[in-house]
Design a protein around this motif. Structure first.
Motif, PDB file in Angstrom:
ATOM      1  N   ALA A 673     -12.647  11.800   3.340  1.00 10.91           N
ATOM      2  CA  ALA A 673     -12.091  12.284   4.615  1.00 10.91           C
ATOM      3  C   ALA A 673     -13.242  12.748   5.441  1.00 10.91           C
ATOM      4  CB  ALA A 673     -11.182  13.021   4.436  1.00 10.91           C
ATOM      5  N   GLU A 674     -13.074  12.324   6.726  1.00  9.30           N
ATOM      6  CA  GLU A 674     -14.118  12.950   7.959  1.00  9.30           C
ATOM      7  C   GLU A 674     -13.776  14.094   8.489  1.00  9.30           C
ATOM      8  OE1 GLU A 674     -14.858   9.655  10.461  1.00  9.30           O
ATOM      9  OE2 GLU A 674     -16.335   8.800   9.135  1.00  9.30           O
ATOM     10  N   ALA A 675     -12.327  14.515   8.724  1.00  8.86           N
ATOM     11  CA  ALA A 675     -11.687  15.459   9.287  1.00  8.86           C
ATOM     12  C   ALA A 675     -10.540  16.008   8.529  1.00  8.86           C
ATOM     13  CB  ALA A 675     -11.520  14.921  10.876  1.00  8.86           C
ATOM     14  N   LEU A 676      -9.951  17.182   9.101  1.00 13.91           N
ATOM     15  CA  LEU A 676      -8.773  17.707   8.571  1.00 13.91           C
ATOM     16  C   LEU A 676      -7.763  16.817   8.573  1.00 13.91           C
ATOM     17  CD1 LEU A 676      -7.268  20.208   7.477  1.00 13.91           C
ATOM     18  CD2 LEU A 676      -7.211  21.198   9.517  1.00 13.91           C
ATOM     19  N   ASP A 677      -7.670  15.977  10.069  1.00 11.13           N
ATOM     20  CA  ASP A 677      -6.499  15.317  10.132  1.00 11.13           C
ATOM     21  C   ASP A 677      -6.509  13.970   9.241  1.00 11.13           C
ATOM     22  OD1 ASP A 677      -5.467  16.495  12.440  1.00 11.13           O
ATOM     23  OD2 ASP A 677      -6.816  15.567  13.785  1.00 11.13           O
ATOM     24  N   ASP A 678      -7.467  13.552   8.609  1.00 13.28           N
ATOM     25  CA  ASP A 678      -7.673  12.325   7.663  1.00 13.28           C
ATOM     26  C   ASP A 678      -7.026  13.212   6.317  1.00 13.28           C
ATOM     27  OD1 ASP A 678      -8.761  10.980   9.497  1.00 13.28           O
ATOM     28  OD2 ASP A 678     -10.888  11.398   8.731  1.00 13.28           O
ATOM     29  N   ILE A 679      -7.259  14.371   5.951  1.00 12.30           N
ATOM     30  CA  ILE A 679      -6.646  14.820   4.741  1.00 12.30           C
ATOM     31  C   ILE A 679      -5.163  15.168   4.850  1.00 12.30           C
ATOM     32  CG2 ILE A 679      -6.652  16.817   3.456  1.00 12.30           C
ATOM     33  CD1 ILE A 679      -9.412  17.289   3.677  1.00 12.30           C
ATOM     34  N   ILE A 680      -4.760  15.481   6.095  1.00  8.81           N
ATOM     35  CA  ILE A 680      -3.321  15.783   6.379  1.00  8.81           C
ATOM     36  C   ILE A 680      -2.737  14.462   6.240  1.00  8.81           C
ATOM     37  CG2 ILE A 680      -1.647  16.594   8.056  1.00  8.81           C
ATOM     38  CD1 ILE A 680      -3.531  18.615   9.142  1.00  8.81           C
ATOM     39  N   ARG A 681      -3.241  13.306   6.803  1.00 11.40           N
ATOM     40  CA  ARG A 681      -2.489  11.993   6.774  1.00 11.40           C
ATOM     41  C   ARG A 681      -2.308  11.580   5.373  1.00 11.40           C
ATOM     42  NH1 ARG A 681      -5.126  11.112  11.719  1.00 11.40           N
ATOM     43  NH2 ARG A 681      -7.123  10.324  10.597  1.00 11.40           N
ATOM     44  N   ALA A 682      -3.366  11.682   4.566  1.00 13.23           N
ATOM     45  CA  ALA A 682      -3.327  11.232   3.122  1.00 13.23           C
ATOM     46  C   ALA A 682      -2.607  12.136   2.333  1.00 13.23           C
ATOM     47  CB  ALA A 682      -5.061  11.703   2.465  1.00 13.23           C
ATOM     48  N   HIS A 683      -2.468  13.422   2.670  1.00 13.02           N
ATOM     49  CA  HIS A 683      -1.563  14.265   1.799  1.00 13.02           C
ATOM     50  C   HIS A 683      -0.105  13.775   2.122  1.00 13.02           C
ATOM     51  CE1 HIS A 683       0.571  18.115   1.141  1.00 13.02           C
ATOM     52  NE2 HIS A 683       0.283  17.785   0.151  1.00 13.02           N
ATOM     53  N   ASN A 684       0.269  13.542   3.492  1.00 15.86           N
ATOM     54  CA  ASN A 684       1.483  13.249   3.931  1.00 15.86           C
ATOM     55  C   ASN A 684       1.914  11.773   3.297  1.00 15.86           C
ATOM     56  OD1 ASN A 684       1.936  15.514   5.198  1.00 15.86           O
ATOM     57  ND2 ASN A 684       1.260  14.769   6.996  1.00 15.86           N
ATOM     58  N   SER A 685       0.805  10.953   3.382  1.00 13.95           N
ATOM     59  CA  SER A 685       1.330   9.531   2.843  1.00 13.95           C
ATOM     60  C   SER A 685       1.344   9.551   1.223  1.00 13.95           C
ATOM     61  CB  SER A 685      -0.171   8.547   2.909  1.00 13.95           C
ATOM     62  OG  SER A 685      -0.297   8.321   4.316  1.00 13.95           O
ATOM     63  N   PHE A 686       0.686  10.606   0.577  1.00 19.44           N
ATOM     64  CA  PHE A 686       0.853  10.823  -0.928  1.00 19.44           C
ATOM     65  C   PHE A 686       2.330  11.220  -1.151  1.00 19.44           C
ATOM     66  CE2 PHE A 686       0.857  13.947  -4.023  1.00 19.44           C
ATOM     67  CZ  PHE A 686       0.725  13.371  -5.144  1.00 19.44           C
ATOM     68  N   LEU A 687       2.781  12.025  -0.538  1.00 17.20           N
ATOM     69  CA  LEU A 687       4.253  12.566  -0.491  1.00 17.20           C
ATOM     70  C   LEU A 687       5.418  11.688  -0.154  1.00 17.20           C
ATOM     71  CD1 LEU A 687       3.899  16.114   0.724  1.00 17.20           C
ATOM     72  CD2 LEU A 687       3.844  15.486  -1.662  1.00 17.20           C
ATOM     73  N   THR A 688       4.912  10.680   0.755  1.00 15.79           N
ATOM     74  CA  THR A 688       5.825   9.748   1.038  1.00 15.79           C
ATOM     75  C   THR A 688       5.976   8.480  -0.048  1.00 15.79           C
ATOM     76  OG1 THR A 688       5.336  10.102   3.545  1.00 15.79           O
ATOM     77  CG2 THR A 688       6.326   7.961   2.746  1.00 15.79           C
ATOM     78  N   ARG A 689       4.867   8.524  -0.658  1.00 15.33           N
ATOM     79  CA  ARG A 689       4.833   7.232  -1.513  1.00 15.33           C
ATOM     80  C   ARG A 689       5.595   7.787  -2.882  1.00 15.33           C
ATOM     81  NH1 ARG A 689      -0.366   6.673   0.094  1.00 15.33           N
ATOM     82  NH2 ARG A 689      -1.308   7.887  -1.715  1.00 15.33           N
ATOM     83  N   ILE A 690       5.395   9.128  -3.102  1.00 12.01           N
ATOM     84  CA  ILE A 690       6.198   9.624  -4.178  1.00 12.01           C
ATOM     85  C   ILE A 690       7.744   9.738  -4.146  1.00 12.01           C
ATOM     86  CG2 ILE A 690       6.342  11.504  -5.747  1.00 12.01           C
ATOM     87  CD1 ILE A 690       3.608  12.324  -5.236  1.00 12.01           C
ATOM     88  N   LYS A 691       8.028  10.002  -2.764  1.00 10.65           N
ATOM     89  CA  LYS A 691       9.501  10.234  -2.686  1.00 10.65           C
ATOM     90  C   LYS A 691       9.991   8.802  -2.792  1.00 10.65           C
ATOM     91  CE  LYS A 691      10.823  13.039   0.713  1.00 10.65           C
ATOM     92  NZ  LYS A 691      10.865  13.591   1.953  1.00 10.65           N
ATOM     93  N   LYS A 692       9.314   7.784  -2.220  1.00 10.23           N
ATOM     94  CA  LYS A 692       9.778   6.451  -2.276  1.00 10.23           C
ATOM     95  C   LYS A 692      10.087   5.838  -3.838  1.00 10.23           C
ATOM     96  CE  LYS A 692       9.042   1.842  -0.639  1.00 10.23           C
ATOM     97  NZ  LYS A 692       8.051   0.781   0.320  1.00 10.23           N
ATOM     98  N   GLY A 693       8.819   6.332  -4.335  1.00 11.51           N
ATOM     99  CA  GLY A 693       9.112   5.605  -5.932  1.00 11.51           C
ATOM    100  C   GLY A 693      10.024   6.500  -6.630  1.00 11.51           C
ATOM    101  N   ALA A 694      10.268   7.931  -6.365  1.00 13.97           N
ATOM    102  CA  ALA A 694      11.280   8.529  -7.179  1.00 13.97           C
ATOM    103  C   ALA A 694      12.624   8.451  -6.653  1.00 13.97           C
ATOM    104  CB  ALA A 694      10.866  10.135  -7.100  1.00 13.97           C
ATOM    105  N   LEU A 695      12.538   7.416  -5.630  1.00 13.68           N
ATOM    106  CA  LEU A 695      13.994   7.096  -4.911  1.00 13.68           C
ATOM    107  C   LEU A 695      14.821   8.041  -4.174  1.00 13.68           C
ATOM    108  CD1 LEU A 695      15.820   5.271  -8.434  1.00 13.68           C
ATOM    109  CD2 LEU A 695      14.009   4.495  -6.618  1.00 13.68           C
ATOM    110  N   LEU A 696      13.782   8.980  -3.477  1.00 19.05           N
ATOM    111  CA  LEU A 696      14.469   9.958  -2.839  1.00 19.05           C
ATOM    112  C   LEU A 696      14.269   9.713  -1.123  1.00 19.05           C
ATOM    113  CD1 LEU A 696      12.674  12.906  -4.745  1.00 19.05           C
ATOM    114  CD2 LEU A 696      15.010  12.008  -4.748  1.00 19.05           C
ATOM    115  N   ASP A 697      13.890   8.579  -0.689  1.00 20.02           N
ATOM    116  CA  ASP A 697      13.848   8.452   0.669  1.00 20.02           C
ATOM    117  C   ASP A 697      15.078   7.755   1.150  1.00 20.02           C
ATOM    118  OD1 ASP A 697      13.420   6.012  -0.862  1.00 20.02           O
ATOM    119  OD2 ASP A 697      12.325   4.619   0.702  1.00 20.02           O
ATOM    120  N   SER A 698      15.048   7.478   2.447  1.00 20.96           N
ATOM    121  CA  SER A 698      16.412   7.245   3.090  1.00 20.96           C
ATOM    122  C   SER A 698      16.913   5.770   2.583  1.00 20.96           C
ATOM    123  CB  SER A 698      16.475   7.219   4.375  1.00 20.96           C
ATOM    124  OG  SER A 698      15.275   6.500   4.883  1.00 20.96           O
ATOM    125  N   ASP A 699      15.899   4.925   2.166  1.00 18.22           N
ATOM    126  CA  ASP A 699      16.085   3.393   1.888  1.00 18.22           C
ATOM    127  C   ASP A 699      16.827   3.407   0.521  1.00 18.22           C
ATOM    128  OD1 ASP A 699      15.232   2.824   4.369  1.00 18.22           O
ATOM    129  OD2 ASP A 699      13.413   2.339   3.630  1.00 18.22           O
TER     130      ASP A 699
END
Length: 847
Positions: A673-699
């Protein structure tokens, strides 16, 4: 003709001069033109006034072309020539240099007449200033050349003044002699036009209150040529009035960019007034004394072409920018910067520099010190002063897209936003005040760079490179502070270990000791008791070696209770995040809570089924004394094994294929990561992938409902198996007690059992064998049938899902095709993807 040595030397120098100034194939033509000019010297009586005019014309030529370096060189050379005692006729030399040095003038010889021939109205012409050196006064020539479509449309567009010209020309009638007669002299018309250029009406030109243009007084008789030229020249006054009317706008309610726009227009009017003053001086001298080559209407008409062309463009720009503010105003003006005419580009560049100067100053203060000085709300970065603390990064500052000028891309705007925001984040949240590397370099560059560098900003410009460097250095400083004193990576690892159940020994031991408490109703739970259990689990596992700051953040939470809730429904682990790391983890607290509850529930199912399996295995030998219980125990054992397989496969998929792979991607993104925004995006993407894999997303709502139904059936099996185990032990103990009683009574010589006791024991056995066991068996069959149906539907949803990983999960859950054989829908081809969609390619065999 015989040439003297002096003439020969002069001609030789003249020829060399032409070779230096023009192209190779035009040297001969330029040399002949220069010889003509040299033959007609300018008299010394008017040399001073002509010299000033020629110098101003050359200066204007350089300014229009944007040749600032050449302009400085010319001024320096002119001062040297002016102080020289050798030159006798400096105006003539300047006129020679002007004519020969302009490529456009070298292409055609000087005309034979002082007054240019009339150009037909249907011919599009380009008018430019060209000094007629054969005259003792500054005259200008018109040349017919093709023009660009933009200039043609500009010159051909009828203005109110031009419409008035046509109307008044059509109204003129009479004989040819009357057409040529005028009641006023040409000098009076020139003086009247000087006033008209400033928007001042007179006795000849009067102001029309409706159209706001200048028209000829009907009581004054003018010849048709004079009327035509006067009305055409009067358009300059109309343009002046339009521009002056806009410049007289009140400055009270205007922003800094609008005030800069007005200042630029007023400076243009000032230059225009200088030209009018020069014309006025020429007219006054012409009236007071006789001159050899007087200023005529035709000459004035050609002389006015350049200011009229410039004022027309300024009025067009003012009209287009009407009602626009801030970034919209700068964007509108910037659109004219792509015009093909260099004179238009020079005028627009001057206007844009004045308009963008406030933005440039605001941008400098923001990127250097993180300060916003925007009293009129014109900068494209806005701040909410009421927001502080952890919310500063996400909510306090933002880009207002409607204020971003068109020459600044959104990517550049976001980098500018992040640079100043990082400075404030370090100062207000991290309490870090040392100077940042690269800040002095940016300050020096901004101080020596002009405003033009802003609206000519591109990805390869020096200013953009310095801004990118400042952005990277500031962002790197933020990351160093977060990874240093505030232990960002350690806290990220702690969230992974405790809220995402990565610390296996701690989670297992914690569930064992807290299980009895969570079995109680939610209203019977006490936070201090649960906290003691948490501390015991920490002291008994490897969690005791954790950093004290992290252990202080680890806590538990009790959610809101509803009637009938148990401790399992309201309990959750919690991890407190505040300060700088709260900027990253704070907005994701709800996501971590959701993931913990889902993983904790899955871990509970594993614990419940493991406990049931242990009971069944340990009591199997003992319960052999109840042979009528064997079929029911076998059925229970098979159903438990089936559920264990399901839970283990789901846990493997969630914890390894989803969570572990996503964690690996997150660590790579954080390290690069080059900036704090990159870390925030990576962290949010991490949680989104887990929620999707754990069948916790809206789909995955339907899949989640089926999984919840499976878990509910597992709990039902647990309760049924516990009741069966307890009741079986009671029956076993009752039979063992009967044998013990019979044995003791036989030792003392008594009968083993009385008739009444035998009947009571027989009744209890019949109740157990004929009533209780069939009832339990029926419940077990219903439970097994419900479980089969729910799992089949779950597998059907997985098999028809678009995600290949979920399709493969359905294959693993039904690895022996047990469910597929019992449900035709699972065997249907449309429920499974083709091998090509699974990115499978069969091996190719070469002969």
């Amino acid at each position: 003709m015989y040439l003297t040595p002096k003439d020969y030397a002069i001609n030789k120098l003249l020829y060399q001069l032409c070779k230096q100034l023009v192209e190779k194939d035009e040297v001969t033509h330029a040399y002949e033109l220069a010889q003509r000019i040299m033959k007609d010297a300018i008299p010394s009586s008017h040399s001073q006034s002509n010299e000033v005019l020629i110098v101003e014309k050359i200066k204007r030529h350089f300014e229009v072309a944007g040749r600032d370096e050449d302009l400085e060189k010319f001024i320096s050379l002119y001062r040297k020539l002016e102080s020289s005692r050798v030159l006798k006729n400096l105006p003539a030399i300047l006129a020679l240099l002007d004519c020969v040095g302009t490529p456009e003038t070298t292409l055609q010889p000087p005309p034979l007449m002082d007054i240019p021939q009339a150009v037909p109205d249907n011919v599009t012409v380009r008018r430019s200033f060209q000094l007629d050196t054969r005259s003792t006064q500054p005259t200008f020539l018109m040349r017919s050349l093709p023009v660009s479509s933009d200039e043609s449309s500009l010159l051909a567009t009828p203005r109110p003044q031009e419409i008035s010209v046509l109307q008044q020309e059509l109204s003129v009638a009479g004989s040819p002699l009357e057409i040529l007669k005028s009641d006023v002299s040409e000098d009076e018309l020139l003086q009247e036009l000087v006033y008209a250029f400033q928007g001042i009406p007179g006795k000849i030109l009067q102001l029309n209150a409706v159209t706001e243009d200048l028209t000829v007084n009907p009581s004054i008789k003018l010849s048709r040529p004079h009327r035509r030229m006067v009305l055409r020249l009067a358009e300059l006054g109309w343009l002046h009035n339009q521009l002056r009317q806009f410049c007289n706008t009140s400055d009270v309610s205007l922003g800094l960019m609008e005030k800069g726009f007005l200042a630029a227009l007023r400076s243009e009017l000032t230059e225009y007034y200088r030209l009018v003053a020069m014309i006025q001086a020429q007219v006054q001298k012409q009236i007071q004394e006789t001159v050899e080559s007087p200023l005529t209407l035709r000459k004035l008409q050609v002389w006015a072409l350049e200011p009229m062309f410039r004022l027309k463009w300024l009025v067009d720009i003012v009209t287009a920018c009407s009602g626009r503010k801030a970034g919209a105003l700068a964007s509108c003006i910037h659109g004219y910067l792509q015009h093909g005419n260099p004179a238009v580009r020079a005028a627009v560049r001057h206007l844009l520099s004045m308009v963008c100067k406030p933005v440039y100053m605001m941008l400098s203060r923001w990127m250097l010190d993180g300060e916003l000085e925007d009293p009129f709300g014109e900068f494209f970065i806005v701040a909410d002063a009421e927001i502080k603390g952890d919310r500063l990064w996400h909510e306090k500052y933002k880009v207002q897209e409607n204020l971003v000028p068109c020459f600044i891309t959104m990517a550049q705007a976001k980098k500018i936003l992040a640079t100043g925001k990082s400075i404030n984040f370090l100062r207000e949240v991290c309490h870090d005040y040392p100077p940042i590397k690269g800040r002095d370099q940016l300050r020096r560059h901004l101080e020596r760079t002009s405003v033009e560098a802003l609206f000519t900003l591109d990805t390869e410009s020096e200013l953009q490179a310095v801004m990118d460097t400042a952005y990277l250095e500031t962002s790197r400083r933020v990351l160093d502070v977060l990874n240093g004193p505030y232990m960002f990576m350690e806290n990220l690892q702690a969230l992974r270990r405790y809220l995402l159940l990565g610390q296996g020994d701690f989670i297992r031991h914690f569930m064992e000791i807290i299980y009895p408490e969570l079995q109680k109703p939610a209203s019977h739970l006490y936070p201090h008791v649960l906290s003691e259990i948490l501390e015991s689990a920490i002291r008994a596992t490897n969690a005791q070696f954790e950093n004290p700051d992290i252990l202080e953040r680890l806590d538990l939470r009790l959610l809101e209770t509803s009637p009938g809730d148990t401790g399992w429904d309201v309990f959750s682990l919690d991890y407190h995040v505040d300060g700088p790391i709260g900027t990253i983890f704070g907005p994701s607290a709800a996501s971590y809570l959701t993931l913990f509850n889902a993983l904790w529930k899955s871990k509970r199912m594993e614990y419940v089924l493991t406990a049931s399996w242990k009971r069944q295995v340990t009591s199997a030998k003992m319960l052999r004394k109840l042979p009528e219980l064997a079929p029911l125990l076998q059925h229970t054992h098979l159903l438990t094994a089936e559920m264990i397989h399901f839970v283990h496969q789901m846990q493997y998929y969630t914890l390894f294929e989803v969570l572990e792979c996503s964690w690996h991607t997150l660590i790579w993104d954080v390290q690069h990561a080059e900036a704090l925004d990159d870390i925030i995006r990576a962290h949010n993407s991490f949680l989104t992938r887990i929620k999707k894999g754990a069948l916790l997303d809206s789909d995955s709502q339907e899949l989640s409902n089926q999984l919840r139904a499976v878990y509910e059936l597992i709990l039902q099996l647990q309760r049924l198996e516990e009741q069966l185990h307890t009741r079986s032990l009671e029956e076993l103990n009752a039979r063992a007690n009967r044998e013990t009683i019979v044995e003791k009574r036989g030792e003392v010589g008594q009968f083993g059992m009385s008739l009444a006791e035998e009947e009571a024991l027989a009744a209890e056995r019949r109740n157990f064998v004929d009533v209780y066991l069939p009832s339990v068996h029926a419940q077990l069959r219903v439970l097994a049938k419900s479980y089969q149906d729910v799992v089949k539907k779950f597998l059907l949803l997985l098999a028809s899902h678009s995600d290949v990983s979920l399709q493969l999960l359905s294959v693993r859950l039904d690895f022996n095709e047990h469910y597929k054989r019992t449900d035709a829908r699972l065997a249907a081809p449309y429920t499974y993807r083709r091998l090509s969609e699974l990115a499978y390619k069969p091996p190719s065999y070469s002969k």
